[in-house]
Motif scaffolding. Structure first.
Motif, PDB file in Angstrom:
ATOM      1  N   GLU A  58       4.493  -2.977   0.878  1.00  7.35           N
ATOM      2  CA  GLU A  58       3.955  -2.666  -0.643  1.00  7.35           C
ATOM      3  C   GLU A  58       2.635  -2.008  -0.669  1.00  7.35           C
ATOM      4  N   ARG A  59       1.651  -3.022  -0.151  1.00  6.85           N
ATOM      5  CA  ARG A  59       0.218  -2.463  -0.265  1.00  6.85           C
ATOM      6  C   ARG A  59      -0.086  -1.222   0.403  1.00  6.85           C
ATOM      7  N   LEU A  60       0.556  -0.926   1.519  1.00  7.61           N
ATOM      8  CA  LEU A  60       0.393   0.309   2.198  1.00  7.61           C
ATOM      9  C   LEU A  60       0.901   1.400   1.621  1.00  7.61           C
ATOM     10  N   THR A  61       2.053   1.267   0.932  1.00  7.20           N
ATOM     11  CA  THR A  61       2.597   2.531   0.385  1.00  7.20           C
ATOM     12  C   THR A  61       1.977   2.861  -1.056  1.00  7.20           C
ATOM     13  N   SER A  62       1.620   1.757  -1.689  1.00  3.60           N
ATOM     14  CA  SER A  62       0.879   1.827  -2.701  1.00  3.60           C
ATOM     15  C   SER A  62      -0.527   2.775  -2.495  1.00  3.60           C
ATOM     16  N   GLU A  63      -0.877   2.653  -1.439  1.00  3.30           N
ATOM     17  CA  GLU A  63      -2.089   3.578  -0.984  1.00  3.30           C
ATOM     18  C   GLU A  63      -1.610   5.087  -0.396  1.00  3.30           C
ATOM     19  N   GLY A  64      -0.513   5.148  -0.412  1.00  5.00           N
ATOM     20  CA  GLY A  64      -0.066   6.458  -0.180  1.00  5.00           C
ATOM     21  C   GLY A  64       0.614   6.612   1.367  1.00  5.00           C
ATOM     22  N   VAL A  65       0.539   5.567   1.936  1.00  3.16           N
ATOM     23  CA  VAL A  65       0.875   5.456   3.476  1.00  3.16           C
ATOM     24  C   VAL A  65       2.498   5.734   3.387  1.00  3.16           C
ATOM     25  N   THR A  66       3.028   6.476   4.253  1.00  2.00           N
ATOM     26  CA  THR A  66       4.432   6.875   4.314  1.00  2.00           C
ATOM     27  C   THR A  66       4.908   6.154   5.641  1.00  2.00           C
ATOM     28  N   PHE A  67       6.144   5.686   5.601  1.00  4.22           N
ATOM     29  CA  PHE A  67       6.911   5.078   6.592  1.00  4.22           C
ATOM     30  C   PHE A  67       7.894   6.050   7.304  1.00  4.22           C
ATOM     31  N   THR A  68       8.310   6.010   8.561  1.00  2.00           N
ATOM     32  CA  THR A  68       9.257   6.698   9.322  1.00  2.00           C
ATOM     33  C   THR A  68      10.556   5.937   8.768  1.00  2.00           C
ATOM     34  N   SER A  69      11.522   6.693   9.162  1.00  2.00           N
ATOM     35  CA  SER A  69      12.926   6.181   8.696  1.00  2.00           C
ATOM     36  C   SER A  69      13.307   4.626   9.475  1.00  2.00           C
ATOM     37  N   GLN A  70      12.475   4.661  10.459  1.00  2.00           N
ATOM     38  CA  GLN A  70      12.735   3.518  11.595  1.00  2.00           C
ATOM     39  C   GLN A  70      11.680   2.362  11.088  1.00  2.00           C
ATOM     40  N   GLY A  71      10.927   2.371   9.887  1.00  2.00           N
ATOM     41  CA  GLY A  71      10.305   1.471   9.494  1.00  2.00           C
ATOM     42  C   GLY A  71       8.752   1.350  10.207  1.00  2.00           C
TER      43      GLY A  71
END
Length: 117
Positions: free
Chosen positions: A81-94
């Motif tokens: 949650e914290r990372l995505t809120s900073e704009g970090v995106t994850f791959t489909s494999q997490g």
DNA sequence: AACATGACCCTAA
DNA sequence: CTTAGGGCCATGT
């Protein structure tokens, strides 16, 4: 120099990770002047108080995965949650694409910084 | 003091 | 892709 304990040095380095960036356990150890002590970094973060302001969530393993996952799913969810809120995106494999988000401080600037650790 | 464990990493096969 | 082994060291029993 080397006034701080190893754990304190690790915390000092983690504190320097910029927003929207990540670093691996091995990176932190190396930057703290403790090469091959990645395991110590994990232990230091494990001992971290829950109310800490330290950006512990910006530390992932060498494969871009959230190491917290297997031990504490809730913690992993917070990290995600914290990372995505900073704009970090994850791959489909997490995984976090280290190619894009891995923090690499300027060598000369960093050399100056670690002098007073 | 010895022993086991762990939010790990790297290399080799 | 997976597994195995060695390296590291603070902590707890």
């Amino acid at each position: 120099m080397a006034k701080l304990s190893k754990t304190a040095r690790i915390y000092a380095v983690v504190q320097q990770i910029p927003v929207s960036c990540v670093a691996t356990y091995g990176d932190i150890a190396k930057l703290a002047g403790l090469p091959r002590h990645a395991r110590l970094v994990g232990y230091a973060l494990h001992a971290l108080p829950a109310n800490s302001e330290l950006p512990w969530y910006r530390v992932v393993n060498s494969q871009g995965q959230l190491s917290l996952g297997k031990l504490s799913p809730a913690g992993a969810a917070e990290q995600y949650e914290r990372l995505t809120s900073e704009g970090v995106t994850f791959t489909s494999q997490g995984r976090v694409p280290l190619k894009h988000y891995r923090w690499q401080p300027h060598p000369l600037a960093w050399e100056a910084f670690i002098l007073n650790l």
